[in-house]
Design an enzyme around this catalytic site. Structure first.
Site, PDB file in Angstrom:
ATOM      1  N   VAL A 101       0.390  -4.401   3.873  1.00  0.00           N
ATOM      2  CA  VAL A 101       0.474  -5.923   3.107  1.00  0.00           C
ATOM      3  C   VAL A 101       1.119  -6.978   3.211  1.00  0.00           C
ATOM      4  O   VAL A 101       2.981  -6.343   3.607  1.00  0.00           O
ATOM      5  CB  VAL A 101       0.854  -5.736   1.652  1.00  0.00           C
ATOM      6  N   HIS A 105       8.184  -5.896   2.963  1.00  0.00           N
ATOM      7  CA  HIS A 105       8.796  -4.805   1.809  1.00  0.00           C
ATOM      8  C   HIS A 105       9.199  -4.130   2.017  1.00  0.00           C
ATOM      9  O   HIS A 105       9.294  -3.262   3.263  1.00  0.00           O
ATOM     10  CB  HIS A 105       7.519  -4.987   0.606  1.00  0.00           C
TER      11      HIS A 105
HETATM   12  P1  5GP Z   1       2.599  -1.538   3.477  1.00  0.00           P
HETATM   13  O1  5GP Z   1       1.990   0.124   3.886  1.00  0.00           O
HETATM   14  O2  5GP Z   1       2.406  -2.188   3.530  1.00  0.00           O
HETATM   15  O3  5GP Z   1       4.557  -0.631   3.933  1.00  0.00           O
HETATM   16  O4  5GP Z   1       2.722  -1.048   1.772  1.00  0.00           O
HETATM   17  C1  5GP Z   1       2.559  -1.243   1.116  1.00  0.00           C
HETATM   18  C2  5GP Z   1       2.256  -0.786   0.537  1.00  0.00           C
HETATM   19  O5  5GP Z   1       1.485  -0.995  -1.244  1.00  0.00           O
HETATM   20  C3  5GP Z   1       1.758   0.856  -0.816  1.00  0.00           C
HETATM   21  O6  5GP Z   1       2.626   1.678  -0.552  1.00  0.00           O
HETATM   22  C4  5GP Z   1       0.985   0.442  -1.601  1.00  0.00           C
HETATM   23  O7  5GP Z   1       0.686   1.577  -2.711  1.00  0.00           O
HETATM   24  C5  5GP Z   1       1.470  -0.223  -2.748  1.00  0.00           C
HETATM   25  N1  5GP Z   1       0.545  -1.231  -3.407  1.00  0.00           N
HETATM   26  C6  5GP Z   1      -0.837  -1.883  -2.813  1.00  0.00           C
HETATM   27  N2  5GP Z   1      -0.535  -2.827  -4.021  1.00  0.00           N
HETATM   28  C7  5GP Z   1      -0.208  -2.929  -4.475  1.00  0.00           C
HETATM   29  C8  5GP Z   1      -0.111  -3.366  -6.148  1.00  0.00           C
HETATM   30  O8  5GP Z   1      -1.063  -3.576  -6.956  1.00  0.00           O
HETATM   31  N3  5GP Z   1       0.273  -3.473  -6.316  1.00  0.00           N
HETATM   32  C9  5GP Z   1       1.839  -2.964  -6.349  1.00  0.00           C
HETATM   33  N4  5GP Z   1       2.811  -2.019  -7.298  1.00  0.00           N
HETATM   34  N5  5GP Z   1       1.367  -2.341  -5.351  1.00  0.00           N
HETATM   35  C10 5GP Z   1       1.062  -2.072  -4.010  1.00  0.00           C
END
Ligand code: 5GP
Length: 120
Positions: A101, A105
């Site tokens: 995303v 974060h």
């Molecule tokens: P990244 O891989 O970008 O570090 O982490 C993205 C995180 O966002 C993942 O752990 C995934 O589970 C979480 N995520 C993706 N879509 C959503 C959503 O719609 N709501 C929530 N609460 N988490 C999300």
């Protein structure tokens, strides 16, 4: 480096209230909510409210107030979760970091021994 923010990313939609979230903590500059697919008993996402793509973007361009608000949210989340036994904070960034995303974060993960820092 030029950082290009996509306002249609899923966390931008959460910030605009277009997608629901389970909020843990919120202040003027940050929102913390439960990850939709938790990788440990406790898995909370802390995000800034500003349009920042990644940790290095946020660290370079966010104001002192935004950075303070974000770190305050991290402290509050740790307090709320009760991470006395330890936790891990993860900021996946861009392709090699496995970022899915494109809105900065910080994952706060806790509740069990988390194993080695990186898969080998
Ligand atoms: P990244 O891989 O970008 O570090 O982490 C993205 C995180 O966002 C993942 O752990 C995934 O589970 C979480 N995520 C993706 N879509 C959503 C959503 O719609 N709501 C929530 N609460 N988490 C999300």
């Amino acid at each position: 480096m030029e950082f290009v923010y996509d306002p249609e990313n899923i966390f931008a939609k959460i910030l605009r209230g277009e997608i629901p979230n389970k909020t843990v903590y919120e202040n003027d500059h940050a929102l913390a909510f439960h990850d939709i697919a938790p990788q440990a008993p406790q898995h909370v996402m802390v995000i800034p409210k500003g349009a920042y793509v990644s940790l290095d973007h946020f660290a370079r361009d966010a104001s002192a107030e935004e950075q303070h608000g974000f770190m305050k949210a991290v402290a509050e989340v740790c307090e709320i979760l009760g991470v006395d036994d330890g936790f891990r904070a993860i900021a996946n960034s861009r392709e090699h970091g496995g970022q899915e995303v494109p809105h900065f974060h910080l994952h706060i993960v806790s509740g069990r021994p988390l194993g080695p820092m990186l898969a080998r």
